[in-house]
Motif scaffolding. Structure first.
Motif, PDB file in Angstrom:
ATOM      1  N   GLU A 143     134.116  73.407  72.571  1.00  0.00           N
ATOM      2  CA  GLU A 143     134.217  71.956  71.722  1.00  0.00           C
ATOM      3  C   GLU A 143     132.946  71.569  70.892  1.00  0.00           C
ATOM      4  O   GLU A 143     132.921  71.372  69.860  1.00  0.00           O
ATOM      5  CB  GLU A 143     134.393  70.917  72.746  1.00  0.00           C
ATOM      6  CG  GLU A 143     135.725  70.933  73.302  1.00  0.00           C
ATOM      7  CD  GLU A 143     136.124  69.804  74.097  1.00  0.00           C
ATOM      8  OE1 GLU A 143     135.283  68.874  74.309  1.00  0.00           O
ATOM      9  OE2 GLU A 143     137.241  69.783  74.768  1.00  0.00           O
ATOM     10  N   PRO A 144     131.583  71.894  71.682  1.00  0.00           N
ATOM     11  CA  PRO A 144     130.250  71.827  70.698  1.00  0.00           C
ATOM     12  C   PRO A 144     130.382  72.541  69.501  1.00  0.00           C
ATOM     13  O   PRO A 144     129.710  72.019  68.449  1.00  0.00           O
ATOM     14  CB  PRO A 144     129.303  72.275  71.718  1.00  0.00           C
ATOM     15  CG  PRO A 144     129.863  71.881  73.156  1.00  0.00           C
ATOM     16  CD  PRO A 144     131.216  72.366  73.147  1.00  0.00           C
ATOM     17  N   LEU A 145     130.890  73.730  69.653  1.00  0.00           N
ATOM     18  CA  LEU A 145     130.957  74.576  68.234  1.00  0.00           C
ATOM     19  C   LEU A 145     131.752  74.241  67.173  1.00  0.00           C
ATOM     20  O   LEU A 145     131.266  74.078  66.140  1.00  0.00           O
ATOM     21  CB  LEU A 145     131.363  76.116  68.972  1.00  0.00           C
ATOM     22  CG  LEU A 145     131.799  77.065  67.581  1.00  0.00           C
ATOM     23  CD1 LEU A 145     130.457  77.553  66.909  1.00  0.00           C
ATOM     24  CD2 LEU A 145     132.388  78.231  68.284  1.00  0.00           C
ATOM     25  N   ILE A 146     133.119  73.782  67.632  1.00  0.00           N
ATOM     26  CA  ILE A 146     133.952  73.320  66.521  1.00  0.00           C
ATOM     27  C   ILE A 146     133.224  71.977  65.970  1.00  0.00           C
ATOM     28  O   ILE A 146     133.497  72.027  64.765  1.00  0.00           O
ATOM     29  CB  ILE A 146     135.419  72.684  67.486  1.00  0.00           C
ATOM     30  CG1 ILE A 146     135.908  74.207  68.016  1.00  0.00           C
ATOM     31  CG2 ILE A 146     136.159  72.098  66.419  1.00  0.00           C
ATOM     32  CD1 ILE A 146     137.081  73.856  68.856  1.00  0.00           C
ATOM     33  N   ASP A 147     132.740  71.305  66.872  1.00  0.00           N
ATOM     34  CA  ASP A 147     131.969  69.996  65.979  1.00  0.00           C
ATOM     35  C   ASP A 147     130.570  70.428  64.917  1.00  0.00           C
ATOM     36  O   ASP A 147     130.658  69.911  64.011  1.00  0.00           O
ATOM     37  CB  ASP A 147     131.245  68.966  67.018  1.00  0.00           C
ATOM     38  CG  ASP A 147     132.430  68.553  67.824  1.00  0.00           C
ATOM     39  OD1 ASP A 147     133.435  68.460  67.462  1.00  0.00           O
ATOM     40  OD2 ASP A 147     131.822  68.093  69.052  1.00  0.00           O
ATOM     41  N   LYS A 148     130.154  71.750  65.292  1.00  0.00           N
ATOM     42  CA  LYS A 148     129.092  72.176  64.385  1.00  0.00           C
ATOM     43  C   LYS A 148     129.533  72.717  63.201  1.00  0.00           C
ATOM     44  O   LYS A 148     128.834  73.020  62.199  1.00  0.00           O
ATOM     45  CB  LYS A 148     127.988  72.894  65.249  1.00  0.00           C
ATOM     46  CG  LYS A 148     127.394  72.172  66.392  1.00  0.00           C
ATOM     47  CD  LYS A 148     126.431  73.006  67.195  1.00  0.00           C
ATOM     48  CE  LYS A 148     125.653  72.339  68.299  1.00  0.00           C
ATOM     49  NZ  LYS A 148     124.769  73.231  68.889  1.00  0.00           N
ATOM     50  N   LEU A 149     130.660  73.462  63.322  1.00  0.00           N
ATOM     51  CA  LEU A 149     131.274  74.495  62.282  1.00  0.00           C
ATOM     52  C   LEU A 149     131.066  73.804  60.990  1.00  0.00           C
ATOM     53  O   LEU A 149     130.813  74.337  59.976  1.00  0.00           O
ATOM     54  CB  LEU A 149     132.265  75.066  62.608  1.00  0.00           C
ATOM     55  CG  LEU A 149     132.360  76.147  63.574  1.00  0.00           C
ATOM     56  CD1 LEU A 149     133.911  76.779  64.121  1.00  0.00           C
ATOM     57  CD2 LEU A 149     131.251  77.329  63.212  1.00  0.00           C
ATOM     58  N   PRO A 150     131.730  72.603  60.537  1.00  0.00           N
ATOM     59  CA  PRO A 150     131.812  72.196  59.195  1.00  0.00           C
ATOM     60  C   PRO A 150     130.723  72.196  58.700  1.00  0.00           C
ATOM     61  O   PRO A 150     130.766  72.428  57.289  1.00  0.00           O
ATOM     62  CB  PRO A 150     132.476  70.667  59.500  1.00  0.00           C
ATOM     63  CG  PRO A 150     133.237  70.893  60.800  1.00  0.00           C
ATOM     64  CD  PRO A 150     132.403  71.776  61.477  1.00  0.00           C
ATOM     65  N   ALA A 151     129.684  72.080  58.967  1.00  0.00           N
ATOM     66  CA  ALA A 151     127.999  71.967  58.177  1.00  0.00           C
ATOM     67  C   ALA A 151     127.902  73.366  57.648  1.00  0.00           C
ATOM     68  O   ALA A 151     127.050  73.348  56.890  1.00  0.00           O
ATOM     69  CB  ALA A 151     127.212  71.443  59.211  1.00  0.00           C
ATOM     70  N   TYR A 152     128.592  74.503  58.253  1.00  0.00           N
ATOM     71  CA  TYR A 152     128.276  75.783  57.810  1.00  0.00           C
ATOM     72  C   TYR A 152     129.534  76.241  56.943  1.00  0.00           C
ATOM     73  O   TYR A 152     129.768  77.358  56.722  1.00  0.00           O
ATOM     74  CB  TYR A 152     128.204  76.704  58.761  1.00  0.00           C
ATOM     75  CG  TYR A 152     126.919  76.349  59.962  1.00  0.00           C
ATOM     76  CD1 TYR A 152     125.556  76.779  59.312  1.00  0.00           C
ATOM     77  CD2 TYR A 152     126.947  75.599  60.865  1.00  0.00           C
ATOM     78  CE1 TYR A 152     124.219  76.215  60.190  1.00  0.00           C
ATOM     79  CE2 TYR A 152     125.857  75.277  61.523  1.00  0.00           C
ATOM     80  CZ  TYR A 152     124.609  75.592  61.236  1.00  0.00           C
ATOM     81  OH  TYR A 152     123.507  75.174  61.911  1.00  0.00           O
ATOM     82  N   GLY A 153     130.375  75.340  56.652  1.00  0.00           N
ATOM     83  CA  GLY A 153     131.668  75.678  55.745  1.00  0.00           C
ATOM     84  C   GLY A 153     132.723  76.507  56.448  1.00  0.00           C
ATOM     85  O   GLY A 153     133.462  77.333  55.915  1.00  0.00           O
ATOM     86  N   MET A 154     132.619  76.355  57.899  1.00  0.00           N
ATOM     87  CA  MET A 154     133.865  77.040  58.769  1.00  0.00           C
ATOM     88  C   MET A 154     134.334  76.079  59.657  1.00  0.00           C
ATOM     89  O   MET A 154     134.021  74.959  59.686  1.00  0.00           O
ATOM     90  CB  MET A 154     133.029  78.009  59.478  1.00  0.00           C
ATOM     91  CG  MET A 154     132.513  79.223  58.696  1.00  0.00           C
ATOM     92  SD  MET A 154     131.746  80.461  59.840  1.00  0.00           S
ATOM     93  CE  MET A 154     130.362  79.569  60.416  1.00  0.00           C
ATOM     94  N   SER A 155     135.688  76.522  60.039  1.00  0.00           N
ATOM     95  CA  SER A 155     136.436  75.528  61.038  1.00  0.00           C
ATOM     96  C   SER A 155     136.978  76.768  62.084  1.00  0.00           C
ATOM     97  O   SER A 155     136.787  77.825  61.916  1.00  0.00           O
ATOM     98  CB  SER A 155     137.372  74.785  60.368  1.00  0.00           C
ATOM     99  OG  SER A 155     138.518  75.971  59.960  1.00  0.00           O
ATOM    100  N   ALA A 156     137.115  76.259  63.263  1.00  0.00           N
ATOM    101  CA  ALA A 156     137.830  77.183  64.260  1.00  0.00           C
ATOM    102  C   ALA A 156     139.270  76.431  65.090  1.00  0.00           C
ATOM    103  O   ALA A 156     139.354  75.400  64.813  1.00  0.00           O
ATOM    104  CB  ALA A 156     136.783  77.143  65.291  1.00  0.00           C
ATOM    105  N   ARG A 157     139.967  77.338  65.430  1.00  0.00           N
ATOM    106  CA  ARG A 157     140.990  76.804  66.182  1.00  0.00           C
ATOM    107  C   ARG A 157     141.282  77.619  67.567  1.00  0.00           C
ATOM    108  O   ARG A 157     140.764  78.943  67.654  1.00  0.00           O
ATOM    109  CB  ARG A 157     142.430  77.257  65.325  1.00  0.00           C
ATOM    110  CG  ARG A 157     143.698  76.665  66.263  1.00  0.00           C
ATOM    111  CD  ARG A 157     144.748  76.848  65.295  1.00  0.00           C
ATOM    112  NE  ARG A 157     146.269  76.583  66.072  1.00  0.00           N
ATOM    113  CZ  ARG A 157     147.251  76.920  65.706  1.00  0.00           C
ATOM    114  NH1 ARG A 157     147.568  77.629  64.573  1.00  0.00           N
ATOM    115  NH2 ARG A 157     148.422  76.806  66.498  1.00  0.00           N
TER     116      ARG A 157
END
Length: 297
Positions: A143-157
């Motif tokens: 969950e913490p990773l998913i919140d951080k990814l948009p700042a790096y132009g990425m998303s996760a599922r």
């Protein structure tokens, strides 16, 4: 006997600081870390292996534990012992450190998932979607990773593995979504029994696997960041200095420097051009610094 032992401890205290060491049981690993620790801490510190009958006697002398089993052994025998844990993951240590702030701390061994994600992006610059496998018990790891990814132009599922017989079908769906599979230190999914099947399934679909550890790169993951032992030992020495000066450890932390392990044979098989390990690590560090994450890992 007790008086004799306490007298011996007092004599050692007079000669310098005493630090006890609880080993992992792996002789080669314990010997290697002991040598690094003693070299880093210098002659002013008496680094002593601890035996089970000594644990109840420990007062304020700190104990370095190597691995989760050693930590549990010391903690169960004497809950008041100041412990500096090494080779443990954040998910293992955080609850203990929260209950005993300043008395329980550690040099974290797992790699922050945002660093692993950026390792994958440094190898596949156009990657934007990350696939994650989790069980019901481990889903919170991501969950913490998913919140951080948009700042790096990425998303996760996250793809939930409901049972062992559904691992591969769930993996196939995950690989259809993500540009690469990011593996966390989740032993229910990534273990010696499953890793071969996971890797073969991924590579047959032309997808790479990043993580979960340096050891899995040797098994066939494409890459993983990792903290070198000298970096962990240097931070451990700093934590001990703080403890001796203030009576408290700093909160658990990751080392500042990470390196990258890569599997060039896998890269060649998938026709993926690999930068050097140093270049990948430098790219990750730059991204973390730009986004202010480096100090928060």
């Amino acid at each position: 006997m007790w008086a004799f032992c306490l007298s011996a401890f007092a004599q050692e205290e007079a000669a310098g600081r005493t630090v006890f060491l609880a080993g992992s049981g792996n002789g080669a690993l314990d010997q290697h870390l002991t040598g690094l620790l003693q070299s880093q801490m210098g002659e002013g510190v008496n680094l002593r292996p601890i035996t089970d009958d000594q644990i109840p006697m420990i007062g304020e002398e700190p104990v370095i534990t190597i691995g989760p089993s050693a930590f549990s052994r010391i903690r169960q025998a004497n809950r008041n012992v100041p412990i500096l844990a090494m080779l443990v993951d954040r998910s293992f240590l955080d609850a203990f450190a929260d209950r005993s702030p300043g008395r329980v701390s550690g040099i974290l061994y797992d790699v922050p998932l945002i660093r692993q994600a950026l390792t994958g992006k440094a190898i596949l610059p156009h990657a934007t979607r990350i696939a994650l496998l989790a069980t019901a018990d481990s889903v919170e790891l991501y969950e913490p990773l998913i919140d951080k990814l948009p700042a790096y132009g990425m998303s996760a599922r996250i793809f939930l593995v409901e049972s062992s017989d559904k691992l591969i079908p769930t993996l196939v769906r995950a690989l259809g979504y993500g540009d690469f599979l990011l593996a966390a230190p989740d032993s229910a999914i990534y273990n010696p029994r499953t890793i071969k099947h996971i890797l073969l399934t991924a590579y047959r679909r032309n997808r790479i696997v990043i993580g979960p550890t340096q050891a899995y790169v040797k098994a066939g993951s494409l890459a993983s960041s990792y903290a070198p032992f000298p970096e962990m030992v240097q931070l451990a020495s700093q934590f001990l200095d703080t403890y001796f000066e203030t009576g408290e450890f700093p909160p658990p932390s990751y080392p500042e420097q990470f390196r990258v392990e890569i599997n060039r044979q896998v890269a060649r098989s998938l026709n993926i051009p690999l930068p050097s390990r140093e270049d990948i690590a430098a790219r990750v560090d730059r991204q973390l610094t730009v986004n202010g994450e480096a100090a928060d890992e």
